[in-house]
Design a protein around this motif. Structure first.
Motif, PDB file in Angstrom:
ATOM      1  N   GLY A  95      33.712  47.430  50.332  1.00 47.27           N
ATOM      2  CA  GLY A  95      33.302  46.067  49.991  1.00 47.27           C
ATOM      3  C   GLY A  95      32.726  45.412  51.236  1.00 47.27           C
ATOM      4  O   GLY A  95      33.381  45.419  52.282  1.00 47.27           O
ATOM      5  N   PHE A  96      31.503  44.904  51.152  1.00 51.25           N
ATOM      6  CA  PHE A  96      30.851  44.306  52.325  1.00 51.25           C
ATOM      7  C   PHE A  96      30.887  42.779  52.267  1.00 51.25           C
ATOM      8  O   PHE A  96      30.651  42.190  51.205  1.00 51.25           O
ATOM      9  N   ILE A  97      31.133  42.170  53.421  1.00 52.64           N
ATOM     10  CA  ILE A  97      30.990  40.719  53.550  1.00 52.64           C
ATOM     11  C   ILE A  97      30.150  40.473  54.808  1.00 52.64           C
ATOM     12  O   ILE A  97      30.461  41.013  55.876  1.00 52.64           O
ATOM     13  N   PHE A  98      29.077  39.693  54.668  1.00 53.44           N
ATOM     14  CA  PHE A  98      28.182  39.460  55.808  1.00 53.44           C
ATOM     15  C   PHE A  98      28.181  37.986  56.208  1.00 53.44           C
ATOM     16  O   PHE A  98      28.576  37.112  55.432  1.00 53.44           O
ATOM     17  N   GLN A  99      27.679  37.750  57.403  1.00 55.91           N
ATOM     18  CA  GLN A  99      27.606  36.386  57.924  1.00 55.91           C
ATOM     19  C   GLN A  99      26.805  35.466  57.000  1.00 55.91           C
ATOM     20  O   GLN A  99      27.142  34.314  56.803  1.00 55.91           O
ATOM     21  N   ASP A 100      25.703  35.994  56.432  1.00 55.33           N
ATOM     22  CA  ASP A 100      24.803  35.154  55.633  1.00 55.33           C
ATOM     23  C   ASP A 100      25.112  35.190  54.133  1.00 55.33           C
ATOM     24  O   ASP A 100      24.241  34.874  53.319  1.00 55.33           O
ATOM     25  N   PHE A 101      26.299  35.582  53.766  1.00 52.76           N
ATOM     26  CA  PHE A 101      26.805  35.595  52.378  1.00 52.76           C
ATOM     27  C   PHE A 101      25.995  36.500  51.439  1.00 52.76           C
ATOM     28  O   PHE A 101      26.559  37.293  50.705  1.00 52.76           O
ATOM     29  N   PHE A 102      24.637  36.349  51.455  1.00 50.06           N
ATOM     30  CA  PHE A 102      23.744  37.138  50.584  1.00 50.06           C
ATOM     31  C   PHE A 102      24.082  36.997  49.101  1.00 50.06           C
ATOM     32  O   PHE A 102      24.091  37.972  48.354  1.00 50.06           O
ATOM     33  N   LEU A 103      24.368  35.771  48.655  1.00 47.92           N
ATOM     34  CA  LEU A 103      24.559  35.556  47.216  1.00 47.92           C
ATOM     35  C   LEU A 103      23.183  35.487  46.557  1.00 47.92           C
ATOM     36  O   LEU A 103      22.197  35.084  47.189  1.00 47.92           O
ATOM     37  N   LEU A 104      23.114  35.881  45.279  1.00 46.37           N
ATOM     38  CA  LEU A 104      21.848  35.801  44.549  1.00 46.37           C
ATOM     39  C   LEU A 104      21.617  34.341  44.161  1.00 46.37           C
ATOM     40  O   LEU A 104      22.460  33.743  43.484  1.00 46.37           O
ATOM     41  N   PRO A 105      20.479  33.751  44.572  1.00 48.29           N
ATOM     42  CA  PRO A 105      20.304  32.314  44.433  1.00 48.29           C
ATOM     43  C   PRO A 105      20.294  31.791  42.990  1.00 48.29           C
ATOM     44  O   PRO A 105      20.834  30.742  42.708  1.00 48.29           O
ATOM     45  N   GLY A 106      19.701  32.511  42.052  1.00 42.91           N
ATOM     46  CA  GLY A 106      19.585  31.975  40.686  1.00 42.91           C
ATOM     47  C   GLY A 106      20.815  32.240  39.820  1.00 42.91           C
ATOM     48  O   GLY A 106      20.799  31.979  38.621  1.00 42.91           O
ATOM     49  N   PHE A 107      21.872  32.773  40.409  1.00 42.52           N
ATOM     50  CA  PHE A 107      23.029  33.200  39.622  1.00 42.52           C
ATOM     51  C   PHE A 107      24.273  32.389  39.988  1.00 42.52           C
ATOM     52  O   PHE A 107      24.436  31.996  41.140  1.00 42.52           O
ATOM     53  N   THR A 108      25.120  32.157  39.000  1.00 39.37           N
ATOM     54  CA  THR A 108      26.341  31.380  39.238  1.00 39.37           C
ATOM     55  C   THR A 108      27.323  32.182  40.090  1.00 39.37           C
ATOM     56  O   THR A 108      27.157  33.397  40.273  1.00 39.37           O
ATOM     57  N   ALA A 109      28.368  31.474  40.541  1.00 40.57           N
ATOM     58  CA  ALA A 109      29.425  32.133  41.319  1.00 40.57           C
ATOM     59  C   ALA A 109      29.989  33.320  40.527  1.00 40.57           C
ATOM     60  O   ALA A 109      30.112  34.430  41.054  1.00 40.57           O
ATOM     61  N   LEU A 110      30.294  33.071  39.243  1.00 38.70           N
ATOM     62  CA  LEU A 110      30.868  34.128  38.405  1.00 38.70           C
ATOM     63  C   LEU A 110      29.912  35.316  38.277  1.00 38.70           C
ATOM     64  O   LEU A 110      30.323  36.478  38.404  1.00 38.70           O
ATOM     65  N   GLU A 111      28.625  35.026  38.059  1.00 31.78           N
ATOM     66  CA  GLU A 111      27.642  36.114  37.915  1.00 31.78           C
ATOM     67  C   GLU A 111      27.479  36.884  39.223  1.00 31.78           C
ATOM     68  O   GLU A 111      27.315  38.113  39.211  1.00 31.78           O
ATOM     69  N   ASN A 112      27.543  36.164  40.345  1.00 35.20           N
ATOM     70  CA  ASN A 112      27.443  36.850  41.632  1.00 35.20           C
ATOM     71  C   ASN A 112      28.615  37.808  41.834  1.00 35.20           C
ATOM     72  O   ASN A 112      28.435  38.913  42.331  1.00 35.20           O
ATOM     73  N   VAL A 113      29.797  37.377  41.435  1.00 30.36           N
ATOM     74  CA  VAL A 113      30.971  38.239  41.589  1.00 30.36           C
ATOM     75  C   VAL A 113      30.848  39.447  40.656  1.00 30.36           C
ATOM     76  O   VAL A 113      31.077  40.592  41.059  1.00 30.36           O
ATOM     77  N   GLU A 114      30.430  39.162  39.428  1.00 31.33           N
ATOM     78  CA  GLU A 114      30.275  40.236  38.437  1.00 31.33           C
ATOM     79  C   GLU A 114      29.242  41.266  38.920  1.00 31.33           C
ATOM     80  O   GLU A 114      29.363  42.469  38.667  1.00 31.33           O
ATOM     81  N   ASN A 115      28.246  40.773  39.642  1.00 32.19           N
ATOM     82  CA  ASN A 115      27.212  41.644  40.198  1.00 32.19           C
ATOM     83  C   ASN A 115      27.793  42.736  41.105  1.00 32.19           C
ATOM     84  O   ASN A 115      27.221  43.822  41.232  1.00 32.19           O
ATOM     85  N   GLY A 116      28.951  42.441  41.705  1.00 33.26           N
ATOM     86  CA  GLY A 116      29.631  43.427  42.548  1.00 33.26           C
ATOM     87  C   GLY A 116      30.126  44.636  41.762  1.00 33.26           C
ATOM     88  O   GLY A 116      30.538  45.638  42.346  1.00 33.26           O
ATOM     89  N   LEU A 117      30.091  44.547  40.433  1.00 30.42           N
ATOM     90  CA  LEU A 117      30.530  45.673  39.592  1.00 30.42           C
ATOM     91  C   LEU A 117      29.366  46.505  39.069  1.00 30.42           C
ATOM     92  O   LEU A 117      29.554  47.476  38.338  1.00 30.42           O
ATOM     93  N   LEU A 118      28.151  46.111  39.476  1.00 33.57           N
ATOM     94  CA  LEU A 118      26.939  46.728  38.942  1.00 33.57           C
ATOM     95  C   LEU A 118      26.938  48.248  39.074  1.00 33.57           C
ATOM     96  O   LEU A 118      26.573  48.962  38.148  1.00 33.57           O
ATOM     97  N   TYR A 119      27.329  48.748  40.238  1.00 33.39           N
ATOM     98  CA  TYR A 119      27.276  50.195  40.468  1.00 33.39           C
ATOM     99  C   TYR A 119      28.650  50.850  40.332  1.00 33.39           C
ATOM    100  O   TYR A 119      28.863  51.964  40.780  1.00 33.39           O
ATOM    101  N   SER A 120      29.593  50.133  39.734  1.00 36.58           N
ATOM    102  CA  SER A 120      30.937  50.698  39.591  1.00 36.58           C
ATOM    103  C   SER A 120      31.088  51.345  38.215  1.00 36.58           C
ATOM    104  O   SER A 120      30.250  51.185  37.343  1.00 36.58           O
ATOM    105  N   THR A 121      32.202  52.051  38.068  1.00 38.13           N
ATOM    106  CA  THR A 121      32.464  52.696  36.777  1.00 38.13           C
ATOM    107  C   THR A 121      33.308  51.784  35.892  1.00 38.13           C
ATOM    108  O   THR A 121      33.769  52.183  34.839  1.00 38.13           O
ATOM    109  N   PHE A 122      33.505  50.537  36.344  1.00 42.27           N
ATOM    110  CA  PHE A 122      34.314  49.576  35.599  1.00 42.27           C
ATOM    111  C   PHE A 122      33.710  49.355  34.209  1.00 42.27           C
ATOM    112  O   PHE A 122      32.510  49.112  34.085  1.00 42.27           O
ATOM    113  N   PRO A 123      34.511  49.435  33.151  1.00 44.79           N
ATOM    114  CA  PRO A 123      33.949  49.276  31.802  1.00 44.79           C
ATOM    115  C   PRO A 123      33.252  47.924  31.612  1.00 44.79           C
ATOM    116  O   PRO A 123      33.784  46.888  32.017  1.00 44.79           O
ATOM    117  N   ALA A 124      32.071  47.968  30.999  1.00 41.94           N
ATOM    118  CA  ALA A 124      31.239  46.770  30.866  1.00 41.94           C
ATOM    119  C   ALA A 124      31.984  45.633  30.166  1.00 41.94           C
ATOM    120  O   ALA A 124      31.850  44.467  30.542  1.00 41.94           O
TER     121      ALA A 124
END
Ligand SMILES: Nc1ncnc2c1ncn2[C@@H]1O[C@H](COP(=O)(O)OP(=O)(O)OP(=O)(O)O)[C@@H](O)[C@H]1O
Ligand SMILES: [Mg+2]
Length: 236
Positions: A95-124
């Motif tokens: 899990g990476f955390i950077f100085q500049d956060f790198f959140l996706l600008p057009g997406f909500t907090a919840l969507e940004n967090v969910e985005n962290g599951l994009l490449y995981s095997t976690f069930p949709a």
């Protein structure tokens, strides 16, 4: 793929790792680094600007390959892995955390967090609930539907922490995560990392700030691409 599992498994182990960036002249960013991080540790990596901290983070996070030496992730030797296998190891373990956060600008907090599951095997079907759960863990349930530009720097970094943790990685790599925060937000993000570490998350925190590093249980100081000093482990 050939897996070499070692009996005493560390979350991360580097054996004689060097990294040279090509150029004229080439830059020896890391020289013969050997270190290991046990599961559940909170390590602070310190050192002056240019001492090799971010390069180390990129090597440990498998974003860049060492020029020579071995990197083991959870006992798995990574040097023989293809790029695709390496990205599988990364998405599962890091899990990476950077100085500049790198959140996706057009997406909500919840969507940004969910985005962290994009490449995981976690069930949709469970992804939104998992994202909500971890957003709650960083104290931001009430900001779930806010966009990044509607949140403070400290809140944005807490979203980034949630995104880094949502797929339950083996360890978290944080590169100057408090570098853009004021002192109260710095304290809040550090408390969060400490709390998560107490719950079992392995944390590797990179900083040039000795006060921030002092929150970790063990510090490794870099100088000119080499380990200059290792502190004893302390109980926190
Ligand atoms: N992509 C690159 N190509 C060439 N040289 C690089 C590259 N990235 C870093 N370096 C060099 O490698 C050395 C280590 O850089 P690195 O970014 O790891 O340092 P750092 O400790 O993270 O510094 P800072 O505290 O300023 O972030 C520096 O001399 C830097 O100029
Ligand atoms: Mg850096």
């Amino acid at each position: 793929m050939t897996e070499t599992k070692h009996p005493e498994t560390s979350a991360v182990e580097l054996i004689d790792v060097s990294k040279t960036y090509p150029g004229t002249p080439p830059v020896d960013a890391l020289s013969n680094i050997s270190m290991s991080v046990s599961t559940g540790e909170f390590i602070g990596i310190v050192g002056a600007s240019g001492s090799g901290k971010s390069t180390l983070l990129h090597v440990i996070g498998t974003l860049t390959r060492p020029t020579s030496g071995s990197l083991l992730i959870n006992g798995l030797e990574t040097s023989g892995l293809s790029d695709q296998e390496l990205s599988g190891v990364r998405s599962k373990n890091v899990g990476f955390i950077f100085q500049d956060f790198f959140l996706l600008p057009g997406f909500t907090a919840l969507e940004n967090v969910e985005n962290g599951l994009l490449y995981s095997t976690f069930p949709a079907s469970g992804r939104k609930d998992r994202a909500r759960e971890i957003l709650d863990r960083v104290g931001l349930s009430n900001r779930a539907h806010h966009l990044p530009n509607e949140m403070s720097g400290g809140e944005q970094q807490r979203v980034a922490v949630a995104r880094a943790l949502v797929h339950k990685p083996a360890f978290v790599l944080a590169d100057e995560p408090t570098g853009n925060l004021d002192s109260s937000n710095t304290a809040a993000v550090l408390e969060l990392l400490i709390g998560l570490n107490h719950e079992g998350t392995t944390v590797i925190l990179i900083t040039h700030d000795q006060e921030v590093a002092a929150k970790s249980s063990r510090q490794i100081t870099f100088k000119d691409g080499r380990i200059n000093r290792r502190s004893r482990k302390k109980n926190v």
